[in-house]
Design an enzyme around this catalytic site. Structure first.
Site, mmCIF file in Angstrom:
data_model
loop_
_atom_site.group_PDB
_atom_site.id
_atom_site.type_symbol
_atom_site.label_atom_id
_atom_site.label_comp_id
_atom_site.label_asym_id
_atom_site.label_seq_id
_atom_site.Cartn_x
_atom_site.Cartn_y
_atom_site.Cartn_z
ATOM 1 N N ALA A 140 25.460 17.687 -61.969
ATOM 2 C CA ALA A 140 24.349 16.740 -61.851
ATOM 3 C C ALA A 140 22.997 17.346 -62.209
ATOM 4 O O ALA A 140 21.966 16.744 -61.922
ATOM 5 C CB ALA A 140 24.324 16.196 -60.426
ATOM 6 N N ASN A 208 26.104 20.600 -54.473
ATOM 7 C CA ASN A 208 26.936 21.380 -55.386
ATOM 8 C C ASN A 208 26.096 22.040 -56.468
ATOM 9 O O ASN A 208 26.410 23.136 -56.934
ATOM 10 C CB ASN A 208 27.971 20.469 -56.050
ATOM 11 N N HIS A 238 16.484 16.576 -59.136
ATOM 12 C CA HIS A 238 16.611 18.037 -59.030
ATOM 13 C C HIS A 238 15.538 18.687 -59.895
ATOM 14 O O HIS A 238 15.503 18.444 -61.101
ATOM 15 C CB HIS A 238 17.980 18.505 -59.522
HETATM 16 N N1 LIG Z 1 29.214 19.622 -59.421
HETATM 17 C C1 LIG Z 1 28.386 18.605 -59.188
HETATM 18 O O1 LIG Z 1 27.270 18.538 -59.725
HETATM 19 C C2 LIG Z 1 28.836 17.507 -58.278
HETATM 20 C C3 LIG Z 1 28.068 16.338 -58.195
HETATM 21 C C4 LIG Z 1 28.516 15.333 -57.361
HETATM 22 C C5 LIG Z 1 29.658 15.511 -56.592
HETATM 23 N N2 LIG Z 1 30.354 16.670 -56.663
HETATM 24 C C6 LIG Z 1 31.556 16.923 -55.851
HETATM 25 O O2 LIG Z 1 32.692 16.406 -56.531
HETATM 26 C C7 LIG Z 1 33.671 16.002 -55.573
HETATM 27 C C8 LIG Z 1 34.075 14.548 -55.844
HETATM 28 O O3 LIG Z 1 32.949 13.703 -55.710
HETATM 29 P P1 LIG Z 1 33.111 12.112 -55.627
HETATM 30 O O4 LIG Z 1 31.754 11.531 -55.562
HETATM 31 O O5 LIG Z 1 34.055 11.640 -56.679
HETATM 32 O O6 LIG Z 1 33.790 11.963 -54.181
HETATM 33 P P2 LIG Z 1 34.447 10.655 -53.544
HETATM 34 O O7 LIG Z 1 34.282 10.808 -52.074
HETATM 35 O O8 LIG Z 1 33.935 9.419 -54.199
HETATM 36 O O9 LIG Z 1 35.998 10.795 -53.915
HETATM 37 C C9 LIG Z 1 36.774 11.905 -53.527
HETATM 38 C C10 LIG Z 1 38.235 11.508 -53.616
HETATM 39 O O10 LIG Z 1 39.019 12.677 -53.429
HETATM 40 C C11 LIG Z 1 40.030 12.443 -52.462
HETATM 41 N N3 LIG Z 1 40.291 13.706 -51.759
HETATM 42 C C12 LIG Z 1 39.434 14.413 -51.006
HETATM 43 N N4 LIG Z 1 40.023 15.536 -50.556
HETATM 44 C C13 LIG Z 1 41.281 15.535 -51.047
HETATM 45 C C14 LIG Z 1 42.377 16.425 -50.939
HETATM 46 N N5 LIG Z 1 42.302 17.549 -50.198
HETATM 47 N N6 LIG Z 1 43.534 16.124 -51.587
HETATM 48 C C15 LIG Z 1 43.615 14.984 -52.320
HETATM 49 N N7 LIG Z 1 42.617 14.098 -52.455
HETATM 50 C C16 LIG Z 1 41.459 14.369 -51.833
HETATM 51 C C17 LIG Z 1 39.489 11.355 -51.548
HETATM 52 O O11 LIG Z 1 40.531 10.616 -50.942
HETATM 53 C C18 LIG Z 1 38.657 10.507 -52.533
HETATM 54 O O12 LIG Z 1 39.431 9.469 -53.124
HETATM 55 C C19 LIG Z 1 33.026 16.192 -54.191
HETATM 56 O O13 LIG Z 1 33.428 17.417 -53.618
HETATM 57 C C20 LIG Z 1 31.545 16.221 -54.511
HETATM 58 O O14 LIG Z 1 30.808 16.979 -53.530
HETATM 59 C C21 LIG Z 1 29.965 17.664 -57.506
#
Ligand SMILES: NC(=O)c1ccc[n+]([C@@H]2O[C@H](COP(=O)([O-])OP(=O)(O)OC[C@H]3O[C@@H](n4cnc5c(N)ncnc54)[C@H](O)[C@@H]3O)[C@@H](O)[C@H]2O)c1
Length: 287
Positions: A140, A208, A238
């Site tokens: 992001a 993150n 950010h």
């Molecule tokens: N790198 C970045 O810049 C950045 C930016 C935004 C979000 N993220 C991260 O990416 C990840 C996904 O974000 P999102 O918005 O899609 O989240 P979200 O909550 O919309 O979806 C996450 C999905 O993963 C599933 N899940 C969670 N833990 C699990 C596990 N141990 N096994 C199987 N399924 C599992 C949940 O059931 C859910 O459907 C998060 O960890 C978030 O913090 C990273």
């Protein structure tokens, strides 16, 4: 198949244009956007998808062409070329060692998991031993490419100020202990100031990008983070600043929150898609 042969066949697949299979962990805001985009990528023929919510995964399978729900990735690991984690830090902790042990590359979105030094060194060592790669997209935030290059010489400071609306903050033991309730905040308020390591520990779903810039730049201890809650803003902003021998960097990214998850910026999903295209393609701009 030994690791070397597996790697050769992986790149032969790409170079010769053979269709490849990937596996996405998570069908939330990021996983869903990725699965839909991969549907339109000619180089990829199957997207295996797993999620702890079978209902969510099968619903996405019904709405896409290439997605196949699998309850467990182990049986399909030998045929997968890339695992994409878009779920949670727990998922990253479980799936990264599993994937890397099989000599398969992994792209991780839950980058905050790397603030755990032991996990980081184990994962990096395992990747090296198994000749597998760990891909960390810029996510992001803009400016990661420049920061990564700049950090090859001496750096004076790297700071990040993240400003989000109250709805972007989930339950947080840190905020509770400080008596801060984001929903009650009426004026722009700084709710955290400290090292990236502390920021990621206290705001695992929100920050993150702090982990990403720490890995690209000068590390979790020296990278300083400010988190601001502002009820007037509609974007997740950010502001990355860096100073060093290279000169100065000042990059502002104003992200539209994902309609599926206000804690996640839409750009994060686009960044993952862009990374998958680079990994599967032949040209890599901004490496
Ligand atoms: N790198 C970045 O810049 C950045 C930016 C935004 C979000 N993220 C991260 O990416 C990840 C996904 O974000 P999102 O918005 O899609 O989240 P979200 O909550 O919309 O979806 C996450 C999905 O993963 C599933 N899940 C969670 N833990 C699990 C596990 N141990 N096994 C199987 N399924 C599992 C949940 O059931 C859910 O459907 C998060 O960890 C978030 O913090 C990273």
């Amino acid at each position: 198949m030994n690791d070397f042969v597996a790697r050769q066949s992986f790149y032969t697949d790409y170079v010769c244009g053979s269709l490849v299979k990937i596996c996405v962990i998570g069908c939330g805001a990021i996983g869903t956007t990725i699965a839909r985009a991969v549907d339109e990528m000619p180089d990829i023929d199957t997207t295996y998808l797993t999620d702890r919510s079978q209902e969510c995964a099968t619903r996405l399978q019904e709405r896409t062409k290439k997605v196949k729900y699998i309850p467990d990735i182990v049986p399909v690991l030998p045929e997968i070329r890339l695992v994409v984690e878009a779920a949670s830090q727990d998922a990253a902790r479980y799936y990264a060692p599993l994937t890397l042990s099989a000599g398969v590359d992994i792209l991780l979105m839950s980058v905050g998991v790397f603030q755990d030094e032991e996990f980081q060194s184990d994962a990096f060592r395992l990747a090296k031993r198994k000749s597998a790669k760990i891909f960390i997209p810029s996510g992001a935030i803009g400016g990661v490419d420049a920061l990564s290059a700049a950090s090859l010489d001496s750096m004076d400071e790297v700071t990040l100020t993240t400003t989000k609306p109250p709805s972007a903050f989930g339950p947080s033991a840190y905020l509770e202990a400080k008596g801060i309730v984001p929903a009650d905040i009426r004026v722009r308020t700084e709710i955290f100031h400290g090292s990236a390591r502390e920021a990621v520990k206290h705001f695992p779903q929100n920050i993150n990008v702090a982990a990403t810039i720490s890995l690209a730049g000068i590390g979790f201890e020296k990278t300083m983070i400010r988190i601001v809650c502002d009820p007037q803003v509609k974007t997740n902003e950010h502001n990355l600043k860096a100073k060093g021998k290279f000169g100065e960097l000042d990059v502002v990214t104003r992200n539209v929150p994902s309609p599926r998850n206000p804690k996640t910026s839409y750009l994060a999903a686009l960044s993952a898609i862009s990374a998958i295209k680079k990994i599967a393609g032949q040209t890599w701009v901004g490496i």
